[in-house]
Design a protein around this motif. Structure first.
Motif, PDB file in Angstrom:
ATOM      1  N   GLN A   1       0.889  -0.997  -0.128  1.00 50.51           N
ATOM      2  CA  GLN A   1      -0.688   0.098   0.366  1.00 50.51           C
ATOM      3  C   GLN A   1       0.721   1.534  -0.090  1.00 50.51           C
ATOM      4  O   GLN A   1       0.753   2.744  -0.162  1.00 50.51           O
TER       5      GLN A   1
ATOM      6  N   LYS B   1      -7.251  -5.637   0.868  1.00 48.29           N
ATOM      7  CA  LYS B   1      -7.959  -4.582   0.872  1.00 48.29           C
ATOM      8  C   LYS B   1      -6.054  -3.788   0.431  1.00 48.29           C
ATOM      9  O   LYS B   1      -6.468  -2.384   0.196  1.00 48.29           O
TER      10      LYS B   1
ATOM     11  N   ARG C   1      -7.812  -2.537  -2.945  1.00 44.94           N
ATOM     12  CA  ARG C   1      -8.720  -1.737  -2.721  1.00 44.94           C
ATOM     13  C   ARG C   1      -7.801  -0.504  -3.114  1.00 44.94           C
ATOM     14  O   ARG C   1      -7.922   0.135  -3.962  1.00 44.94           O
ATOM     15  N   THR C   2      -6.807  -0.231  -1.908  1.00 38.24           N
ATOM     16  CA  THR C   2      -5.806   0.728  -2.506  1.00 38.24           C
ATOM     17  C   THR C   2      -4.997   1.236  -3.083  1.00 38.24           C
ATOM     18  O   THR C   2      -5.063   2.560  -3.506  1.00 38.24           O
TER      19      THR C   2
ATOM     20  N   SER D   1      -7.827   2.732  -5.537  1.00 32.06           N
ATOM     21  CA  SER D   1      -8.499   3.624  -5.479  1.00 32.06           C
ATOM     22  C   SER D   1      -7.214   5.087  -5.698  1.00 32.06           C
ATOM     23  O   SER D   1      -7.474   5.541  -6.403  1.00 32.06           O
ATOM     24  N   VAL D   2      -5.731   4.359  -5.726  1.00 35.71           N
ATOM     25  CA  VAL D   2      -5.113   6.068  -5.874  1.00 35.71           C
ATOM     26  C   VAL D   2      -4.976   5.919  -7.273  1.00 35.71           C
ATOM     27  O   VAL D   2      -4.793   7.220  -7.391  1.00 35.71           O
TER      28      VAL D   2
ATOM     29  N   ARG E   1      -7.318   8.014  -8.342  1.00 33.29           N
ATOM     30  CA  ARG E   1      -7.367   9.076  -7.981  1.00 33.29           C
ATOM     31  C   ARG E   1      -6.082  10.216  -9.019  1.00 33.29           C
ATOM     32  O   ARG E   1      -6.703  11.284  -8.437  1.00 33.29           O
TER      33      ARG E   1
ATOM     34  N   LEU F   1      -7.957  10.727 -12.371  1.00 29.44           N
ATOM     35  CA  LEU F   1      -8.497  11.741 -11.869  1.00 29.44           C
ATOM     36  C   LEU F   1      -8.470  12.976 -11.756  1.00 29.44           C
ATOM     37  O   LEU F   1      -9.349  13.848 -12.681  1.00 29.44           O
TER      38      LEU F   1
ATOM     39  N   ASN G   1     -13.817   0.080  -5.252  1.00 32.56           N
ATOM     40  CA  ASN G   1     -14.085   1.080  -4.483  1.00 32.56           C
ATOM     41  C   ASN G   1     -15.888   2.225  -4.993  1.00 32.56           C
ATOM     42  O   ASN G   1     -15.289   2.831  -5.829  1.00 32.56           O
TER      43      ASN G   1
ATOM     44  N   LEU H   1     -16.522   5.332  -4.496  1.00 37.44           N
ATOM     45  CA  LEU H   1     -14.729   6.729  -6.035  1.00 37.44           C
ATOM     46  C   LEU H   1     -15.015   6.557  -7.430  1.00 37.44           C
ATOM     47  O   LEU H   1     -16.098   6.803  -8.104  1.00 37.44           O
TER      48      LEU H   1
ATOM     49  N   SER I   1     -18.585   8.224  -7.396  1.00 37.83           N
ATOM     50  CA  SER I   1     -18.111   9.829  -8.264  1.00 37.83           C
ATOM     51  C   SER I   1     -17.447   9.927  -9.331  1.00 37.83           C
ATOM     52  O   SER I   1     -18.182  11.222 -10.378  1.00 37.83           O
ATOM     53  N   VAL I   2     -16.325   9.357 -10.265  1.00 37.17           N
ATOM     54  CA  VAL I   2     -16.394   9.691 -10.617  1.00 37.17           C
ATOM     55  C   VAL I   2     -17.707   8.978 -12.260  1.00 37.17           C
ATOM     56  O   VAL I   2     -16.861  10.194 -12.779  1.00 37.17           O
TER      57      VAL I   2
ATOM     58  N   PRO J   1      -3.563   9.264  -0.196  1.00 32.13           N
ATOM     59  CA  PRO J   1      -3.133   9.379  -1.132  1.00 32.13           C
ATOM     60  C   PRO J   1      -4.566   9.188  -1.690  1.00 32.13           C
ATOM     61  O   PRO J   1      -4.980   8.999  -3.522  1.00 32.13           O
ATOM     62  N   GLU J   2      -5.665   7.893  -1.095  1.00 34.62           N
ATOM     63  CA  GLU J   2      -6.398   7.548  -1.935  1.00 34.62           C
ATOM     64  C   GLU J   2      -8.158   8.583  -2.150  1.00 34.62           C
ATOM     65  O   GLU J   2      -8.539   8.357  -2.776  1.00 34.62           O
TER      66      GLU J   2
ATOM     67  N   MET K   1     -15.498  13.233  -1.784  1.00 30.50           N
ATOM     68  CA  MET K   1     -14.801  14.048  -3.085  1.00 30.50           C
ATOM     69  C   MET K   1     -15.182  15.119  -3.114  1.00 30.50           C
ATOM     70  O   MET K   1     -14.612  16.244  -4.364  1.00 30.50           O
TER      71      MET K   1
END
Lengths: 659, 383
Positions: free
Chosen positions: A447, A471, A474-475, A478-479, A482, A485, A502, A505, A508-509, B53-54, B133
């Motif tokens: 991670q 886990k 997932r991290t 997600s990073v 991001r 993004l 996620n 997220l 949201s995206v 950073p997530e 967000m």
């Protein structure tokens, strides 16, 4: 602010794996009242420090690392399988040992490590490009490690059959300090007819060296070249060397008893010859005979001809205590060191060898940690001793301490490696053998390694997936999501968010994508969407997005009828977010214009209803989204209404006609 | 602590120095570039901290100007201009404090996007962004009155679901001299009062409550940090004060029976390092919570590590030999290895064993190399 009231302060902080930053900052002296007035110009230099290891910088060391990992892992699996009585024949890695898997013992493993160390030293010395001093330094370290591992193997691991120490120790010293044999070779080679061989200044040192390292046959052969070999002194010495009994390294107590009897008889013979004065004509022969007799007068000779205290020790036990038991070696080792006056200036190697002779295994590990590179040696040594069950014997019956120590060392070594970009995966592999703590570390490392690119992330994901670390997966995803993004690459961001499971997220995206689509007609992420799979159900936004995309695809493919059906669903289902309704209305108006026949009147009035609802909610208690949606419609609202109204009429006429 | 703080960004990729509020990025070739520099507050910035950073490229600052702020990075313009600087947008300004905001820390990420601030008037505020967000909306979820000036705070980052969220706060309050107490002016200042207090979040009452005061720590505390915890049953807290203290907080077995639902802890000092012989300003754990770095007024950075038996030792001492930090040292410094006495920057002292006698079981073998240093924004010093 005057500099006189300033002082400097060093502050350090960990950041990232195995990295430390440090900087100086200037602060006012405590007695200065104005300290809170403003930011002070501190040092503008930041030092970035990382833990170093030779495994990061040298190819040879890296080869050693990779090889030793293979052996290490086989040993662990082998032990595990043995505990479960499972079959291990299928592991191809056993080829390394050149031994039948069932017979694999710790000695084989230790030998493999030694072989790798030797290869590493050779490789280091071969490579001439690198810094000479450094290479020499490193190769001396690896040489010492080989010496240490060999001695540990003799003293601790090789207990197969009631073995005897002295022959093995002789072998050990011959293996690493064989200069007398080389000397003898050079004496033989440089011999000529002009002068007898004994005039070579190296002749007697070579003979002495050979006898000291118990290579009596070779010594006898060399003496045979002496021009006066038929003189009684040399003849007798050669004869004594010839008749010297040899203790076999293996064999039980009976062998030892046999040997003792023979040895006593032979010793008596040597002493008798000494008393008879046969050697008085030749000083060299006399000294050597005294050595053979284990006479205290010879001790000085041995001392003067030994470079190290452990060479002295081996000669000493060879002639003074040929049947010595291993538990007596510690005492003798200490005495040898005292003889060399080394108590105060012990080097790390001396300390480790002494501890080995004294069977103080924890001391061995401790000293190895201080001495050797990056924990490689201490870890592998500890592991060997642990599997031999020797560490638990030392501290009573408690195996816990030994286990903790081993785990601790694996974690230290693994985490160190994990901080480096080249060997981090080897680090993880080591951590696999550190139980639940190791898993925890791997989880955290994955991670926090950080990824510079999606490719890096794929590798991280692979490592996480291999170990089922959900886990971490997932991290990582997600990073990455991001990062995309931030770069406004919404499609990739969406894909990674979904990959990482996620939901929030991803949702949201998806919303961002929809908003982008609402204002930018050209925007499309259709290249990503087909890969989304079933996970879309997790979010309303996603479902809508996928459906809308389906519509677009069908529409572009010319499959207008199906496309319109989807469009109607999208509008009337109530799933559409307010800001997206204008887009849908425009699309449907356009579709109605082009192909009225697809719509029936109910659909069209429903669509009109959606428009009405949007306008009404926007006016009464509208959210920002609804209001801006209506605002964006402003110019085209009338047109849409007209088109829809017209289409309704046409549709109803058509339907009536059918009836 | 004082005006400069460094944190890793996105973890290993960047540094931020908050005095000049610079963000440095490490590019793929290992050079540092200053990617941003901006004025954040009207007063000194005490601390800077990165969010996981997530949550994106997010950092928080706190300042003497009584505010804390959350910043988000926005890449510079669209298009291929890679060299363009990104910029940071202040997403929110937290103005609830009436005095200097002394520390700011993001909560462990399993708690969502939460942020704790402490102020010198003794209030800890916990903010939360309900929508991850949307970083502009932060609400104060909890306010804890600590009744002492707070200098630092830390979240415990336990990976175990059994552990409730914990906050530890430290106070740098200097015990008043005897005279003032006699005068009756500062009766609320108690000499020898605990300077470190633990707060725990109780699921039952849905609030933060005082769980423990560490009576063993009575000197001003300058920094405090929980070690990252995975797999350990206890918490490990490092405290920078006149010395470095390591405290083990062991949740007691029958703790949940109490009406409040709060955990009871047994407090045990695991180690106390006095090697700095001076005030210690900063303590920092490595990612795995196995090595502690402490920096003190002796201008040394000491690294501490426990051996397999749980005994803590100093494994390395890094000394800053530059003398004055603003000397015009060359930008291209050679790498300095253990034992060599280079003229610049960090020279790791040769062997830890030499410093700490024969006491180390771990150590000596660890080596730290200098990777590079940043002097001015235009330079890219790297070996």
């Amino acid at each position: 602010m005057m500099p006189s009231v300033m002082r400097e302060r060093t502050v350090a902080r960990f950041c990232g794996l195995g990295r430390l930053t440090s900087h100086k900052t200037r602060v006012p002296r405590p007695d200065d009242d104005t300290r809170s007035s403003s930011a002070l110009p501190g040092s503008d230099r930041v030092t970035y420090i990382r833990e170093d290891s030779i495994f990061f910088n040298h190819q040879a060391a890296r080869t050693l690392l990779n090889n030793s990992y293979v052996v290490f892992s086989i040993l662990q699996k082998h032990k595990l399988a043995k505990n479960r009585n499972a079959d291990t024949n299928f592991d191809p890695g056993y080829e390394i040992f050149d031994v039948d898997p069932a017979d694999l013992s710790l000695v084989h493993v230790s030998r493999a490590y030694r072989r790798f160390l030797r290869d590493c030293t050779a490789e280091l010395l071969k490579n001439k490009d690198t810094n000479k001093m450094e290479t020499l330094y490193l190769s001396s370290i690896f040489f010492s490690l080989e010496l240490i591992f060999h001695l540990a193997e003799i003293l601790n691991l090789d207990h197969s059959q009631n073995s005897h120490m002295v022959p093995k120790l002789q072998e050990w010293i011959q293996y690493y300090f064989n200069e007398s044999s080389d000397l003898a070779d050079s004496v033989i080679k440089s011999r000529d007819d002009k002068s007898p061989v004994e005039c070579n200044p190296d002749f007697w040192p070579a003979v002495t060296g050979l006898i000291m390292t118990a290579q009596c046959k070779e010594a006898r052969r060399l003496l045979g070249l002496h021009s006066k070999k038929e003189t009684p002194a040399i003849r007798t010495l050669r004869q004594l060397l010839h008749s010297k009994p040899e203790l076999q390294s293996s064999g039980g107590a009976s062998v030892a008893i046999n040997f003792s009897v023979q040895w006593e008889a032979w010793l008596k013979e040597v002493r008798n010859q000494l008393i008879s004065g046969v050697f008085s004509t030749n000083q060299h022969c006399l000294e050597l005979a005294e050595l053979l007799a284990g006479d205290n007068k010879a001790e000085k000779l041995v001392y003067e001809n030994s470079e190290t205290w452990y060479k002295f020790l081996v000669t000493y036990v060879s002639y003074w205590k040929p049947t010595v038991e291993s538990f007596r070696l510690g005492e003798i080792a200490r005495k040898s060191m005292e003889r060399f006056g080394m108590d105060s200036q012990m080097k790390a190697v001396d300390k480790i060898l002494l501890a080995l002779f004294e069977s103080d295994l924890y001391q061995v590990i401790e000293s190895l940690q201080e001495f050797a590179e990056s924990g490689w040696a201490s870890l592998h040594m500890t592991d060997l001793l642990y599997h031999a069950g020797l560490l638990s014997n030392v501290v009573g019956q408690d195996n816990k301490i030994a286990e903790n120590l081993r785990t601790d060392l694996i974690i230290q070594f693994g985490t160190l490696l994990a901080a480096n970009d080249c060997v981090w995966r080897t680090g993880l592999s080591y951590l696999d053998f550190a139980g639940s703590q190791g898993v925890g570390h791997i989880d955290l490392i994955l991670q926090s390694r950080g990824q510079k690119s999606a490719k890096d992330a794929e590798i991280l994901l692979y490592e996480a997936g291999k170990r089922n670390l959900v886990k971490a997966e997932r991290t990582i995803c997600s990073v990455v999501s991001r990062q995309y993004l931030m770069e406004k690459r919404l499609g990739s961001a969406l894909m990674w968010a979904i990959k990482g499971d996620n939901h929030s997220l991803a949702s949201s995206v998806a919303e961002l994508v929809l908003r982008e689509m609402a204002v930018n007609d050209e925007y499309s992420i259709s290249d990503v969407l087909p890969d989304l799979g079933t996970s879309i159900i997790s979010s309303g936004h996603l479902v809508f997005l996928v459906k809308y995309n389906e519509y677009l695809t069908k529409y572009h493919d010319g499959n207008k009828k199906e496309a319109v059906t989807i469009l109607i669903d999208l509008i009337t289902s109530g799933l559409a977010p307010p800001y997206f309704i204008p887009v849908l209305l425009k699309k449907s108006a356009q579709a109605a214009k082009e192909a009225v026949k697809v719509f029936n009147s109910t659909d069209l009035s429903n669509i009109l209803g959606v428009l009405e609802e949007l306008v009404v909610t926007a006016h009464i208690n509208g959210t920002k989204d609804a209001k801006s949606a209506v605002a964006s419609l402003e110019s085209s609202e009338r047109e849409i209404r007209e088109v829809l109204a017209q289409s309704i009429c046409q549709a109803e006429i058509a339907e009536l006609a059918k009836v | 602590m004082w005006p400069l703080t460094i944190m890793a960004r996105g973890w290993p990729h960047a540094l931020v120095t908050n005095k000049s509020r610079l963000v440095w990025d490490l590019d793929l070739h290992g050079s540092w570039h200053c990617t941003s520099s901006w004025k954040a507050h009207s007063g000194s910035v005490w601390k800077v901290t990165w969010a996981h950073p997530e949550f994106g490229q997010v950092l928080a600052t706190c300042s003497f100007d009584r505010t804390a702020a959350v910043w988000e990075e926005i890449p510079a313009g669209d298009g291929p201009g890679e060299t363009a600087r990104s910029h940071w947008i202040r997403r929110t300004n937290m103005v609830d404090s009436r005095t200097s905001v002394t520390d700011v820390k993001f909560a462990p990420r399993q708690l969502g996007l939460q942020l704790a601030t402490s102020s010198s008037d003794g209030v800890v505020r916990i903010y939360e962004a309900p929508d991850v967000m949307n970083l502009s909306t932060w609400t104060v979820q909890y306010e804890i009155q600590a009744k002492m000036p707070i200098s630092c705070l830390t979240w415990n980052c336990s990976f175990s679901s059994k552990h409730l969220p914990l906050l530890a706060v430290g106070s740098d309050e200097v015990a008043a001299p005897q005279g003032t107490i006699a005068g009756g002016q500062t009766s609320n200042v108690v000499i020898g009062a605990a300077k470190v207090v633990l707060y725990e979040y109780s699921e039952n009452s849905r609030r933060w409550a005082k769980a423990e005061s560490l009576n063993a720590v009575t000197e001003p505390v300058h920094d405090i940090t929980f070690a990252p915890n995975f797999g350990r049953s206890y918490h490990l807290l490092a405290i920078a004060s006149r010395d470095v203290k390591l405290v083990i907080l062991r949740p007691l077995e029958d703790s949940t029976e109490t009406a409040t639902g709060l955990t009871k802890f047994s407090v045990e000092i695991a180690a106390r390092f006095e090697d700095h012989y001076s005030v210690v300003w900063r303590v920092s754990w490595n990612i795995t919570g196995t090595i502690l770095a402490s920096s003190g007024d002796d201008n040394c950075v000491r690294l501490w590590k426990a051996n397999y038996a749980g005994v803590w030792r100093c494994v390395e001492v890094l000394r800053d030999d530059t003398g004055s930090a603003h000397t015009s040292a060359d930008s291209e410094l050679p790498p300095i290895s253990t034992g060599q006495s280079g003229g610049h920057s960090y020279v790791p002292l040769s062997a830890a064993a030499a410093v700490s006698g024969s006491q180390t079981l771990v150590g000596g073998a660890t080596k730290y190399y200098k990777l590079g240093s940043i002097k001015n924004q235009n330079q890219v010093p790297w070996h």
